[in-house]
Design a protein around this motif. Structure first.
Motif, PDB file in Angstrom:
ATOM      1  N   PRO A 179       0.837  -1.206   0.000  1.00  0.00           N
ATOM      2  CA  PRO A 179       0.000   0.000   0.000  1.00  0.00           C
ATOM      3  C   PRO A 179       0.873   1.257   0.000  1.00  0.00           C
ATOM      4  O   PRO A 179       2.010   1.239   0.480  1.00  0.00           O
ATOM      5  CB  PRO A 179      -0.791  -0.119   1.307  1.00  0.00           C
ATOM      6  CG  PRO A 179      -0.711  -1.557   1.678  1.00  0.00           C
ATOM      7  CD  PRO A 179       0.622  -2.031   1.188  1.00  0.00           C
ATOM      8  N   LYS A 180       0.343   2.339  -0.557  1.00  0.00           N
ATOM      9  CA  LYS A 180       1.076   3.598  -0.594  1.00  0.00           C
ATOM     10  C   LYS A 180       1.375   4.076   0.830  1.00  0.00           C
ATOM     11  O   LYS A 180       0.494   4.124   1.680  1.00  0.00           O
ATOM     12  CB  LYS A 180       0.259   4.670  -1.324  1.00  0.00           C
ATOM     13  CG  LYS A 180      -0.075   4.344  -2.769  1.00  0.00           C
ATOM     14  CD  LYS A 180       1.145   4.365  -3.655  1.00  0.00           C
ATOM     15  CE  LYS A 180       0.754   4.174  -5.119  1.00  0.00           C
ATOM     16  NZ  LYS A 180       1.916   4.131  -6.018  1.00  0.00           N
ATOM     17  N   GLN A 181       2.619   4.428   1.088  1.00  0.00           N
ATOM     18  CA  GLN A 181       3.049   4.980   2.372  1.00  0.00           C
ATOM     19  C   GLN A 181       2.638   4.082   3.550  1.00  0.00           C
ATOM     20  O   GLN A 181       2.173   4.556   4.578  1.00  0.00           O
ATOM     21  CB  GLN A 181       2.484   6.394   2.569  1.00  0.00           C
ATOM     22  CG  GLN A 181       2.974   7.380   1.506  1.00  0.00           C
ATOM     23  CD  GLN A 181       2.403   8.768   1.691  1.00  0.00           C
ATOM     24  OE1 GLN A 181       1.349   8.956   2.306  1.00  0.00           O
ATOM     25  NE2 GLN A 181       3.099   9.764   1.167  1.00  0.00           N
ATOM     26  N   ALA A 182       2.798   2.782   3.349  1.00  0.00           N
ATOM     27  CA  ALA A 182       2.461   1.839   4.422  1.00  0.00           C
ATOM     28  C   ALA A 182       3.341   0.599   4.302  1.00  0.00           C
ATOM     29  O   ALA A 182       4.059   0.407   3.310  1.00  0.00           O
ATOM     30  CB  ALA A 182       0.980   1.457   4.360  1.00  0.00           C
ATOM     31  N   ASP A 183       3.274  -0.243   5.326  1.00  0.00           N
ATOM     32  CA  ASP A 183       4.075  -1.462   5.340  1.00  0.00           C
ATOM     33  C   ASP A 183       3.561  -2.461   4.309  1.00  0.00           C
ATOM     34  O   ASP A 183       2.382  -2.488   3.966  1.00  0.00           O
ATOM     35  CB  ASP A 183       4.037  -2.095   6.740  1.00  0.00           C
ATOM     36  CG  ASP A 183       4.700  -1.217   7.781  1.00  0.00           C
ATOM     37  OD1 ASP A 183       4.010  -0.345   8.333  1.00  0.00           O
ATOM     38  OD2 ASP A 183       5.904  -1.397   8.041  1.00  0.00           O
ATOM     39  N   THR A 184       4.493  -3.302   3.838  1.00  0.00           N
ATOM     40  CA  THR A 184       4.132  -4.348   2.877  1.00  0.00           C
ATOM     41  C   THR A 184       3.013  -5.220   3.432  1.00  0.00           C
ATOM     42  O   THR A 184       3.062  -5.685   4.570  1.00  0.00           O
ATOM     43  CB  THR A 184       5.360  -5.228   2.564  1.00  0.00           C
ATOM     44  OG1 THR A 184       6.382  -4.407   2.013  1.00  0.00           O
ATOM     45  CG2 THR A 184       5.005  -6.339   1.594  1.00  0.00           C
ATOM     46  N   LEU A 185       1.986  -5.446   2.615  1.00  0.00           N
ATOM     47  CA  LEU A 185       0.855  -6.266   3.033  1.00  0.00           C
ATOM     48  C   LEU A 185       1.081  -7.745   2.701  1.00  0.00           C
ATOM     49  O   LEU A 185       0.729  -8.631   3.483  1.00  0.00           O
ATOM     50  CB  LEU A 185      -0.419  -5.755   2.353  1.00  0.00           C
ATOM     51  CG  LEU A 185      -1.735  -6.428   2.733  1.00  0.00           C
ATOM     52  CD1 LEU A 185      -2.034  -6.226   4.219  1.00  0.00           C
ATOM     53  CD2 LEU A 185      -2.880  -5.874   1.891  1.00  0.00           C
ATOM     54  N   LEU A 186       1.682  -8.005   1.541  1.00  0.00           N
ATOM     55  CA  LEU A 186       1.884  -9.386   1.094  1.00  0.00           C
ATOM     56  C   LEU A 186       3.230  -9.521   0.390  1.00  0.00           C
ATOM     57  O   LEU A 186       3.628  -8.651  -0.390  1.00  0.00           O
ATOM     58  CB  LEU A 186       0.761  -9.786   0.120  1.00  0.00           C
ATOM     59  CG  LEU A 186       0.975 -11.070  -0.697  1.00  0.00           C
ATOM     60  CD1 LEU A 186       0.854 -12.299   0.191  1.00  0.00           C
ATOM     61  CD2 LEU A 186      -0.016 -11.139  -1.851  1.00  0.00           C
ATOM     62  N   LYS A 195      -4.255   4.236  11.662  1.00  0.00           N
ATOM     63  CA  LYS A 195      -4.108   3.844  10.268  1.00  0.00           C
ATOM     64  C   LYS A 195      -3.503   2.452  10.152  1.00  0.00           C
ATOM     65  O   LYS A 195      -2.522   2.134  10.819  1.00  0.00           O
ATOM     66  CB  LYS A 195      -3.229   4.855   9.528  1.00  0.00           C
ATOM     67  CG  LYS A 195      -3.873   6.243   9.392  1.00  0.00           C
ATOM     68  CD  LYS A 195      -2.986   7.178   8.579  1.00  0.00           C
ATOM     69  CE  LYS A 195      -3.649   8.547   8.419  1.00  0.00           C
ATOM     70  NZ  LYS A 195      -2.808   9.467   7.610  1.00  0.00           N
ATOM     71  N   GLY A 196      -4.123   1.634   9.273  1.00  0.00           N
ATOM     72  CA  GLY A 196      -3.610   0.297   9.020  1.00  0.00           C
ATOM     73  C   GLY A 196      -3.244   0.130   7.560  1.00  0.00           C
ATOM     74  O   GLY A 196      -3.792   0.812   6.680  1.00  0.00           O
ATOM     75  N   ASN A 197      -2.334  -0.799   7.281  1.00  0.00           N
ATOM     76  CA  ASN A 197      -1.935  -1.022   5.888  1.00  0.00           C
ATOM     77  C   ASN A 197      -2.999  -1.778   5.097  1.00  0.00           C
ATOM     78  O   ASN A 197      -2.818  -2.059   3.912  1.00  0.00           O
ATOM     79  CB  ASN A 197      -0.598  -1.761   5.826  1.00  0.00           C
ATOM     80  CG  ASN A 197      -0.683  -3.175   6.383  1.00  0.00           C
ATOM     81  OD1 ASN A 197      -1.598  -3.521   7.140  1.00  0.00           O
ATOM     82  ND2 ASN A 197       0.292  -4.003   6.035  1.00  0.00           N
TER      83      ASN A 197
END
Length: 649
Positions: free
Chosen positions: A75-82, A121-123
């Protein structure tokens, strides 16, 4: 061979040739097509979810085998989701031609899914936002829709699967949990999974194994601890103050199929040694030794129902439920519960430990059966159906548990609990000089309090069906718990035998104890009302009618007039806040005057009072120690009080 047959044969050859050419082209350009699909998926993630989706390498091996390497979703400006380092799978070619995906084999080598929340905020937030479809899709056929969804999900479950080194992580503002899939294998319809679970305060190894056939839509799985110990569920404790665990869960899906336009879902699930601890449920651990749910779901075009042939079992208690939701001309909610005839002692022994503390040690004789019928139509909210009936057969309590209901008939000591702290002891009986019998109270007090709190107290058996209907109807309409249906019997049981803790446990115990008290005629209505008047809170550290009469009016209970009794009746729900009913001149505020006028008119209509009862009724005057709690202490002379007293009598 005729010319017509030759032409037909030629057409078949041409079609066959075109099909062969199409397959050759598809095979030749399959990797190009695959990368085009990946680009479209990336564009979709970018547009709808503000995420970057990337696959470093993607290629076909043969016609149906696909290998993907270094898959990421960020996600933009967030931690890797997968992230997945390597993935190999095979797809059904014929399903693919029809636009569907059915996985045959799946191998995943190293990777993770992680849900990270920092602050608010969550990723994963973008995937939780609702997307409104601007097009009118018309009425959804529930059966067709659910069958399509389940079919696609089942097709995505491979018949042959091997996963190694894959993890599922949660980091909710420092509340971390790791689910590490050491082994996940599905082969020959047998599933075997080993999961290492780690959180800040414990680590365990879980196992999921059993039969799984995604193509035939059947499963029979067991979820347990590899060390044969209790499974603890992480994350919930810190997030919701909910501690929970269990010994094992068994899940069975026997049938998932469309028949004559309806979707049928049959199977059962069971759980052993469930432990739940939450301050809103009970003050201690709630333990359910054994529970089972045999379900028969039926989904039609516009209805969803749990069929009455389903069965719920809690230890030895068996219950036949029927739950239905219909959405046609109106939304209709239905619930029917039936407990077939069973031994009363088996019922008591089966109650969850910790949820019914006051019933522990209770013994009973006889049998009983129970039935509940509830129906709500949102187009006819005032015609709610609520029928609850218990049929006793030789039912008799032979020994009480912690709550000895017989004590209400004799002298006992009562101690109110306020915010978990026991208040001063109050002796309920003639040995207490403040104890007041019904004959020593103003007759207006009983009339005013019953009109305000429980008009049918002398006739009902602890509960008022109409009040429950009104309560349920309003709670559904407002979509929140906005109204209760408490009777004097319920208030009495709560005060004398239970605590004021706002828990599910206390409410359930209250309902059962009220039923036993009222339907076994353990105490007379007069005695119950007398005890009620002598123990309820009527102000700050003011308990019982004798203390209340002195605190507010410097009178004996027998000398109270109708205005004073109306005031005492209306402050029962919030006695400590009585002072907020008055304005700066120590007069009742208009809203509270209207409340008392409404109750007075009710008593007129019910022939409880006559106009003569209100003659000489002057505005309410607080003369006792309660006046010091008001905003403006009254400046009235002793002669003024004497004058008022003369008018009152």
């Amino acid at each position: 061979m005729t010319q017509k047959k030759q032409r037909g044969l030629l057409i078949l050859k041409v079609c066959g040739g075109l099909l062969l050419l199409g397959m050759v082209l598809l095979f030749a350009f399959r990797n190009t097509i695959l990368n085009k699909v990946i680009q479209r998926v990336d564009a979709k993630f970018e547009k709808e979810y503000q995420c970057d989706f990337a696959i470093q390498k993607a290629e076909f091996h043969g016609l149906t085998n696909i290998e993907l390497q270094h898959i990421t979703l960020v996600p933009k400006q967030a931690d890797t989701l997968l992230r997945i380092d390597g993935l190999k799978t095979s797809v059904s070619f014929w399903k693919l031609l029809k636009g569907d995906i059915q996985l045959g084999k799946l191998e995943i080598n190293k990777g993770f899914i992680q849900l990270v929340k920092k602050g608010k905020k969550g990723n994963y937030d973008a995937f939780l936002r609702s997307k409104k479809d601007k097009k009118d899709a018309g009425e959804v056929n529930y059966a067709t829709f659910l069958n399509r969804i389940t079919s696609r999900l089942m097709d995505l479950v491979p018949t042959d699967m091997q996963v190694k080194g894959f993890a599922f992580r949660i980091n909710d503002n420092g509340n971390k949990v790791l689910f590490d899939f050491n082994e996940l294998v599905l082969a020959d319809k047998q599933l075997k999974t080993i999961i290492d679970v780690t959180s800040d305060d414990f680590s365990q190894q879980w196992s999921i194994k059993g039969f799984a056939d995604p193509r035939d839509r059947k499963a029979d799985l067991t979820f347990a601890n590899t060390q044969n110990d209790t499974i603890k569920i992480p994350y919930l404790d810190k997030k919701f103050h909910l501690k929970t665990g269990f010994k094992s869960i068994h899940f069975n899906l026997e049938k998932l199929a469309m028949e004559s336009g309806t979707l049928h879902i049959d199977g059962y699930s069971s759980i052993d040694n469930l432990i739940v601890n939450n301050p809103k449920i009970a003050s201690k651990d709630v333990i359910i030794t054994k529970a089972r749910f045999d379900y028969r779901w039926i989904v039609g075009s516009r209805f969803i129902a749990l069929d009455s042939t389903s069965m719920m079992q809690l230890n030895a208690i068996k219950c036949q439920p029927y739950v239905a939701y219909t959405n046609e001309e109106a939304k209709v909610y239905e619930l029917r519960l039936k407990i077939p005839k069973m031994k009363a002692q088996d019922f008591i022994s089966s109650l969850p430990t910790g949820l019914f503390h006051h019933f522990e040690g209770m013994e009973a004789q006889g049998n009983f059966s129970y039935a509940l019928n509830f129906k709500y139509n949102d187009k006819q909210p005032n015609n709610i159906v609520f029928e609850s009936s218990m049929k006793p057969d030789g039912l008799k309590i032979t020994k009480y548990g912690a709550a000895d209901l017989n004590k209400i008939n004799g002298q006992f000591t009562y101690r109110a609990i306020d915010k978990g702290v026991a208040q001063r002891p109050i002796l309920v009986g003639a040995a207490n000089a403040n104890y007041t019998s019904l004959t020593e109270m103003s007759p207006y007090l009983t009339k005013c309090v019953l009109t305000s709190e429980d008009p049918s107290f002398m006739n009902h058996r602890g509960f008022i069906n109409e009040a429950f209907k009104e309560s349920i109807s309003k709670n559904i309409r407002t979509k929140k718990f906005a109204r209760g249906a408490s009777t004097i019997s319920m208030q009495l049981v709560k005060n004398v035998f239970l605590t004021r803790e706002k828990t599910l446990s206390r409410k359930l115990e209250e309902i059962l104890l009220v039923y036993i008290l009222e339907n076994n005629r353990i105490s007379s209505k007069q005695r119950m009302l007398e005890v009620y008047f002598n123990i309820i809170e009527w102000g700050p550290n003011i308990y019982g009618i004798a203390e209340a009469s002195e605190f507010y009016f410097q009178k004996r209970p027998i000398d109270l007039n109708i205005n004073q009794c109306l005031f005492l009746a209306t402050i029962i729900p919030n006695p400590k806040g009585f002072m907020w009913r008055f304005d700066s001149h120590n007069r009742l505020k208009p809203a509270h005057q209207q409340q008392e006028k409404f109750l007075t008119n009710l008593m007129f209509k019910r022939n409880l009072i006559t106009p003569n009862d209100t003659i000489g009724n002057f505005p309410l005057f607080i003369s006792g120690a309660a006046k010091y709690y008001l905003k403006q202490p009254p400046t009235v002379t002793e002669s003024d009080i004497n004058t008022i007293e003369e008018f009152e009598f």
